[in-house]
Scaffold this active site. Structure first.
Site, PDB file in Angstrom:
ATOM      1  CG  HIS A  29      -1.642   1.368   1.124  1.00 29.31           C
ATOM      2  ND1 HIS A  29      -3.665   0.866   1.122  1.00 29.31           N
ATOM      3  CD2 HIS A  29      -2.052   2.328   1.368  1.00 29.31           C
ATOM      4  CE1 HIS A  29      -3.823   1.347   0.769  1.00 29.31           C
ATOM      5  NE2 HIS A  29      -3.553   2.636   0.729  1.00 29.31           N
ATOM      6  CG  HIS A  31      -1.719   5.825  -2.551  1.00 28.36           C
ATOM      7  ND1 HIS A  31      -2.533   5.876  -3.812  1.00 28.36           N
ATOM      8  CD2 HIS A  31      -1.918   5.511  -1.623  1.00 28.36           C
ATOM      9  CE1 HIS A  31      -3.772   4.966  -2.918  1.00 28.36           C
ATOM     10  NE2 HIS A  31      -3.369   5.033  -1.705  1.00 28.36           N
ATOM     11  CG  HIS A 213      -8.180   2.572  -0.945  1.00 26.93           C
ATOM     12  ND1 HIS A 213      -7.568   2.083  -2.033  1.00 26.93           N
ATOM     13  CD2 HIS A 213      -6.928   3.386   0.003  1.00 26.93           C
ATOM     14  CE1 HIS A 213      -6.235   2.472  -1.562  1.00 26.93           C
ATOM     15  NE2 HIS A 213      -6.035   3.924  -0.686  1.00 26.93           N
ATOM     16  CD  GLU A 216      -7.845   6.628   5.069  1.00 29.07           C
ATOM     17  OE1 GLU A 216      -7.220   6.803   5.477  1.00 29.07           O
ATOM     18  OE2 GLU A 216      -8.050   6.088   4.151  1.00 29.07           O
ATOM     19  CG  ASP A 294      -2.291   5.956   2.659  1.00 29.25           C
ATOM     20  OD1 ASP A 294      -2.409   5.556   1.509  1.00 29.25           O
ATOM     21  OD2 ASP A 294      -2.346   6.400   3.730  1.00 29.25           O
ATOM     22  CG  ASP A 295      -0.489   9.302   0.427  1.00 30.01           C
ATOM     23  OD1 ASP A 295       0.098   8.787  -0.898  1.00 30.01           O
ATOM     24  OD2 ASP A 295      -1.698   8.905   0.886  1.00 30.01           O
TER      25      ASP A 295
END
Length: 359
Positions: A29, A31, A213, A216, A294-295
């Protein structure tokens, strides 16, 4: 699919804190733009004359609260500004190379990076040229760093479902070039999962893994929608499933991996603090987990830090951390031979017993 968790705690030996950067992992995961190094963003912004807000140029991760619409808009705005600094093929090559280098330093041996090519196509000559540039960059970075890298093509749930179908067909077209899955990102409170069922059917029929996704910003119902409407093999995030014991049992029984991103959950306000992320609840219910960053550009931490968080805030032993790593490998799209080598290397890490490095 449930595991005997008691076996992971059966040893009477004192715990050894091994170096988590040496633990072999799969990263499922991450991005595309969000993988960028902060220093690279500053250089590219200067190159193209892009004014960065202080949240992106101040040296510290921005303060984000995305649990309401205004907060999510601010997060997306920062992401869009960062993405606007990726304009040329060389920028794409640099981003992928550096993301692979960061992952390799954190012990990742297999990376599945997620990208919406429509975001880059206008500056790279269209969807097909954009995909070719991205996949060429992935192939080069994998060769140079020695880690396996593949791509998940992600549709945007706030756009029309017809665009998602186009992307699904594009993803299938490039299956032999390194595309392994199809996702659905952006605010899960907008756009019903079932509106994208045809796109996911196209992807699955083309041999791609379904990884939307859910769970969340919205509750366990959004995870249920991913299972029922999109036939997800993995769920991006999925942490809110912890609120529904029946759903936890189903995820465990079906072996659906949740790509849990603890630092992201806290940064976006899903949970107040790291100890509140229900890692232990998911793990002890037998739900497969793949920790992800994630980011990192916006949240300030990469892959190994997620394992450190599990150790420090949730009391995961090295045996349990090794099992988390195994679950990430099993949930990946890596070929069986690669999985077998990675699982053997996880066992070797656990058997080694060396303490973690200082500093």
């Amino acid at each position: 699919m449930r595991q005997d968790l008691g076996m992971l705690r059966s040893s009477g030996n004192p715990p050894v804190s091994r170096d988590l950067r040496l633990l072999p992992k799969a990263h499922l995961h991450l991005h595309f733009t969000g993988s960028m190094r902060p220093g690279t963003l500053l250089e590219l912004a200067d190159k193209y004359g892009v004014h960065l807000p202080e949240a992106l140029s101040g040296g510290a991760p921005p303060q984000l609260r995305a649990t309401d619409e205004r907060g999510w808009f601010r997060f997306q705005r920062l992401y869009d500004i960062a993405r606007s600094c990726l304009r040329e093929a060389e920028d794409i090559r640099r981003l992928v190379r550096e993301a692979a280098e960061e992952d390799a330093a954190d012990g990742s041996r297999w990376l599945e990076i997620q990208v919406d090519p429509t975001s880059y196509a206008p500056r790279l000559g269209g969807l097909i040229p954009a995909m070719e540039i991205i996949l060429d960059a992935v192939e080069t970075a994998a060769r140079d760093t020695g880690i396996g890298i593949r791509v998940l093509v992600a549709a945007n749930r706030v756009k029309h479902p017809l665009e998602a179908r186009t992307l699904a067909r594009l993803a299938v077209r490039f299956r032999d070039r390194g595309v392994v899955g199809f996702g659905l990102s952006n605010d899960e409170r907008r756009g019903m999962a079932r509106d994208f069922d045809r796109a996911f059917a196209i992807a699955r029929e083309g041999g791609l893994l379904a990884a939307p996704h859910g769970g969340e910003l919205s509750g366990p119902t959004s995870v249920r929608d991913c299972l029922d409407d999109l036939e997800a093999a993995r769920v991006g995030h999925g942490v809110r499933a912890a609120e529904d014991p029946r759903l936890l049992r189903e995820l465990a029984d079906r072996g659906v991996t949740c790509e849990v991103c603890p630092s992201s959950n806290v940064a976006l306000g899903v949970y107040e603090k790291a100890a509140d992320v229900p890692l232990r609840t998911l793990f002890e219910a037998g739900v497969p987990i793949a920790l992800g960053a994630d980011d990192p550009l916006l949240f300030g931490s990469r892959l190994a830090a997620q394992y450190e968080l599990a150790r420090e805030h949730h009391g995961f032993t090295d045996e349990e951390l090794a099992e988390l790593s195994r679950q990430s490998v099993r949930g990946s799209a890596a070929p069986e031979g690669v999985r077998a080598r990675l699982l053997a290397d996880v066992d070797a890490w656990l058997a080694d017993g060396r303490p973690r490095a200082e500093g």
